[in-house]
Design an enzyme around this catalytic site. Structure first.
Site, PDB file in Angstrom:
ATOM      1  N   GLU A 172       0.828  -1.223   0.000  1.00 32.50           N
ATOM      2  CA  GLU A 172       0.000   0.000   0.000  1.00 32.50           C
ATOM      3  C   GLU A 172       0.861   1.271   0.000  1.00 32.50           C
ATOM      4  O   GLU A 172       0.711   2.137   0.879  1.00 32.50           O
ATOM      5  CB  GLU A 172      -0.964  -0.017   1.194  1.00 32.50           C
ATOM      6  CG  GLU A 172      -1.965  -1.143   1.101  1.00 32.50           C
ATOM      7  CD  GLU A 172      -3.056  -1.108   2.164  1.00 32.50           C
ATOM      8  OE1 GLU A 172      -2.973  -0.325   3.135  1.00 32.50           O
ATOM      9  OE2 GLU A 172      -4.014  -1.890   2.025  1.00 32.50           O
ATOM     10  N   GLU A 291      -5.646  -8.552  -0.298  1.00 32.60           N
ATOM     11  CA  GLU A 291      -6.347  -8.226   0.965  1.00 32.60           C
ATOM     12  C   GLU A 291      -7.810  -8.011   0.630  1.00 32.60           C
ATOM     13  O   GLU A 291      -8.140  -7.087  -0.120  1.00 32.60           O
ATOM     14  CB  GLU A 291      -5.778  -6.962   1.619  1.00 32.60           C
ATOM     15  CG  GLU A 291      -4.434  -7.176   2.263  1.00 32.60           C
ATOM     16  CD  GLU A 291      -3.970  -5.978   3.100  1.00 32.60           C
ATOM     17  OE1 GLU A 291      -4.813  -5.303   3.734  1.00 32.60           O
ATOM     18  OE2 GLU A 291      -2.751  -5.734   3.092  1.00 32.60           O
TER      19      GLU A 291
HETATM   20  O1  AHR Z   1      -5.055  -5.995   7.014  1.00 33.40           O
HETATM   21  C1  AHR Z   1      -4.926  -4.880   7.823  1.00 33.40           C
HETATM   22  C2  AHR Z   1      -4.226  -3.729   7.112  1.00 33.40           C
HETATM   23  O2  AHR Z   1      -5.031  -3.268   6.074  1.00 33.40           O
HETATM   24  C3  AHR Z   1      -2.917  -4.055   6.434  1.00 33.40           C
HETATM   25  O3  AHR Z   1      -1.837  -3.985   7.300  1.00 33.40           O
HETATM   26  C4  AHR Z   1      -2.822  -2.999   5.376  1.00 33.40           C
HETATM   27  O4  AHR Z   1      -2.114  -3.447   4.256  1.00 33.40           O
HETATM   28  C5  AHR Z   1      -4.257  -2.648   5.079  1.00 33.40           C
HETATM   29  O5  AHR Z   1      -4.466  -1.271   5.126  1.00 33.40           O
END
Ligand code: AHR
Length: 500
Positions: A172, A291
């Site tokens: 990110e 994610e």
């Molecule tokens: O999964 C939790 C967080 O969400 C992770 O660390 C990040 O990559 C995202 O913003």
């Protein structure tokens, strides 16, 4: 209300990649400490790994686990996490403002994933570190011997290289919260040069370029186009991250958000193909949705801990307690991923244990399944095979911000080896049942096996350590005649229709 759906084995989207059923463990909250690793717990094995957790992880048949972050990776000093325990020192984790004791590190994780039956999706720190460190870490993990870092690994008792195949180039990097955040051009350049160097060390690895942190980022989708223009030739996937939540307490509109996810995927595919065309490249980039989940319940606790109570070891962070409607949302997201199996090759349910997770642990008790466990479990068990395109015609309902949306969200997977067909379907109409007529005439013989259903619970019903209230039941209410099947999809329901 009636929906019709034709599933034809001639309309083949793509064979699912097993890695579509991946997950994620970050050094965050109680994911590692008190989650997968808790020496002294009654269920801990000789390595301190909780057996009760390992059992549930194996139940989910997870092939790939992303590690060690997440935001954590952007200030990860991997050297501090390896070697004799007595030499390891705690460090400040700036991402979550906690204390990282480093008593569990990358060698322990490699060992744990072996026991869990999964491969590691490793990440390099492109926040506070860069090319040299990424190369050193890769040398430690994948180079056989005879160099500084491969021999360091061997001196730690790991003779054979890990051969980690999949690597994330940071995490990110567009996010203002990210330690060492980059502009598009900065990230494009550093990821290109890091990828180039890493592939010189090990040409067999595959690399994931960071996409936008989520669809509503102000720089989406320019971020994808610009960063890929730099690194396209060296990377294999671009990442997508997305979390949803019922922030406005409007359940109908909440469940319509899987339509946003559809749009998100279409746009990222378009950005990739735009760069491909511009570069006259023969390579098609694939997507790593590394994610995805529901995340919103625990936001205020998280803010309080990170802002007002920093530097604790493994505090309870991001411990969303999921309810029944969250399970429907997770199911909708899973179906959306499957529908795009032609471009999405990797996906990670974020995360796996305690932190926005399907599996929870009690410090002095057992491990248990949250509501979202089940749609993922069903997809991982029955969703591998050839995804088929479906022609569906379904009733619609009105929502507050998404307008008119379809009651039915569905997909079908044909497992040719096992000779089974599975239809996954969510009825996201919260008021009305829907009769589903399925035309399966392209399958010569097709006999209903069972219908797995999550339905009939209050939308806010949760599971707890002592009671699993939201769990699927197996039904036989699929009628079959002349290649056509019929069943009722109850209002607010997750359904898995299995045929052989
Ligand atoms: O999964 C939790 C967080 O969400 C992770 O660390 C990040 O990559 C995202 O913003």
């Amino acid at each position: 209300r009636t929906a019709t759906m034709t599933v034809d084995k001639a309309y083949q989207v793509a064979q699912t990649d097993d890695r579509l059923f991946g997950s994620f463990i970050e050094h965050l909250g109680r994911a590692v400490y008190g989650g997968i690793y808790q020496p002294g717990h009654p269920s801990a094995d000789e390595d301190g790994f909780r057996r009760d957790v390992l059992e549930l992880v194996r139940e989910l048949k997870i092939p790939l686990i992303r590690y060690p972050g997440g935001n954590f990776v952007s200030n990860f000093f991997w050297e501090d996490s390896v070697g004799p325990l007595e030499n390891r020192q705690p460090r400040l984790d700036l991402a979550w403002r906690t204390l990282e004791p480093n008593t569990f590190g990358l060698d322990e994780f490699a060992r744990w994933t072996k026991k869990a039956g999964a491969d590691v999706m490793m990440a390099v720190n492109l926040g506070t570190r860069g090319i040299a460190d990424a190369c050193n870490l890769l040398e430690y993990c994948n180079h056989p011997s005879g160099t500084k870092y491969s021999d360091l690994r061997r001196s730690h008792g790991h003779e054979e290289p890990y051969h980690f195949k999949l690597w994330c180039l940071g995490n990110e990097m567009d996010g203002p919260w990210q330690i060492g955040r980059k502009t598009m051009d900065e990230y494009g350049r550093i990821s290109e040069e890091t990828a180039k160097a890493m592939k010189l060390i090990d040409p067999t690895i595959e690399l994931v370029s960071c996409g936008s942190s989520f669809r509503d980022m102000p720089t989406f989708p320019q971020w994808e186009a610009t960063t890929l223009e730099h690194n396209y030739d060296y990377v294999d996937y671009i990442s997508l991250h997305q979390y949803y939540g019922n922030l406005n307490q409007d359940s109908s509109d909440y469940l319509a958000q899987s339509d946003d996810m559809e749009e998100f995927i279409h746009t990222v595919v378009s950005a990739c193909d735009f760069v491909k065309a511009k570069k006259r490249s023969k390579k098609t980039l694939h997507l790593s949705f590394d994610e995805w989940n529901v995340w919103f319940h625990s936001k205020s606790e998280e803010e309080d801990i990170t802002q007002n109570h920093p530097w604790q070891k493994a505090p309870a962070l991001l411990e969303d307690q999921y309810d029944f409607e969250d399970a429907l949302m997770a199911g909708l997201m899973m179906i959306t991923l499957l529908k795009h199996a032609d471009r999405i090759k990797i996906a990670c349910l974020a995360q796996l244990v305690n932190v926005i997770a399907p599996i929870m642990t009690e410090r002095d008790g057992g491990a248990w399944r949250q509501t979202i466990f089940y749609p993922f479990y069903h997809a991982s068990r029955y969703g591998r095979g050839m995804v088929l395109g479906t022609a569906a015609d379904a009733p619609v309902h009105e929502t507050s911000t998404h307008g008119e949306v379809s009651d039915l969200v569905s997909t079908a997977v044909w497992n040719q080896e096992e000779e089974t067909l599975t239809v996954f379907a969510v009825n996201r109409n919260l008021e009305e049942d829907c009769r589903l007529e399925l035309d399966l005439r392209s399958f010569e013989k097709c006999v209903p096996m069972e219908k797995l259903e999550l339905a009939g619970f209050g939308l806010k019903e949760e599971n707890t350590a002592s009671e699993e209230r939201v769990r699927p039941q197996s039904l036989t209410d699929i009628r079959m005649e002349n290649g056509k099947a019929e069943t009722v999809l109850k209002k607010a329901s997750w359904n898995v229709l299995r045929f052989h």
